[in-house]
Design an enzyme around this catalytic site. Sequence first.
Site: not given
Lengths: 224, 237
Positions: A88, A49-51, A91
């Site tokens: 981030q 998940t991007e976060n 990520s």
Amino acid sequence: MSELKLTNAQIAWRAAQDIEDGAYVNLGIGFPEMVAQYTVEGRTPVFHTENGILNFGPAPAPGEEDWDLINAGKKAVTLKPGASFFHQADSFGIVRGGHLDVAILGALQVAQNGDLANWRVGNKGVPAVGGAMDLVHGAKRVAVLTDHVAKNGAPKLVEECSFPLTGVACVTRVYTSLAVIDIEGGKFVLREKLAEMSMDELQSLTGAPLHVEGDVGELSVPEL
Amino acid sequence: MDKRLPGLAEAVSGIKDGATVMIGGFGGSGNPIELVHALIDAGPKDLTVINNNAGNGKIGIAAMIEAGMVRKMVCSFPKSSDAQAFNTRYLAGEIELELVPQGTLAERIRAAGAGIPAFYTPAGYGTELAAGKPVAEFEGKHYVQERWLKADFALVKAELADTHGNLTYRMAGRNFSPLMAMAATTTIVQATRVLEPGGIDPEQVHTPGIFVNHVIEVTDPQQEEALIRAGAHYERA
């Protein structure tokens, strides 16, 4: 089925069949998140998940939420053994750097060359893009889940997108409510379709030519 | 060396009108709510605020916007369960928006902290968000040139700090904070616990203290998501 088309759950089920054991996968917010529920038994994909989490699991029981443990959709999640946290920049390094095996996204429109429009309908209101424009670049496969046609009956698979683009020539496969279609060499190549649907009918619901190369399989999905 | 400050008001007192302020957090996680509310009490105006979102409900960044402190938001996703504060002002033309793809936002901040003025990314190529930006081709693919994103201040929430400013974050509350700590001229941290040097195992440090200027202990910090679900409303004291 009251209507000749797959439900969203069935589209998600079909997409889940193509996720290999050990694959690193990003599921877009909303509809694509359903794919996780239909993980094939015996396979252990790792969801990103991007976060900033790898290997998160389903939502906790109500009341058990920890709001520092959320996914990109801001929903509470849990961790599986072997999970990790990262910032981030890492990520999105995972995303753009080609480390994900598959990203699965929703769509407003997909063009025959793989252009995707999925972030806004026009230029009114407040625009919001999140990670959509990053997610379409880098994963080995960029798949889309979508109804074959829009609510007003207009084709969502088109020659050219009329909505604002999210990315250019980025989609590799589309799972629709009627068919599985690959994008190869700037054209839609039909891989599977519902057995009850004729080629002519499917083509009439598609906004660009469907090409057939070799056998077209039956899109066969259980009742869910 | 001791980077502790006694209180939140002292910590934010240097943030003046027109400043650019990065604020850590993603959705309801990792937001330095107490620092943001101290900034609302201080009340500087014409701020440029950099965060992934543009506030939610009537607390935190949304309350800053409500208080008329924000001239411009730089963010990727100005939508939330209650984005009224931003939406109303944006649609009335009272607040400027620079919309940046999330990964590009992260990398622009990282680049600023790393001394890299520009870089190329595939994100946004061929879309309206890349309009007017230089494009280059590498190995047959097109990329958009993006520039570093700096700030005067970063407000960051950590789980642990030591008096040298070494930090650890909690779970996905980490998100943009390590990058913002690098990119801002002055980085102000609220930490749930502030320890003596050596209190954090060097193997476990997420942000080394060189990126941190001030540390304030805020035990039992509030969580943005929990406040929003409780319908909290923050106004200047």
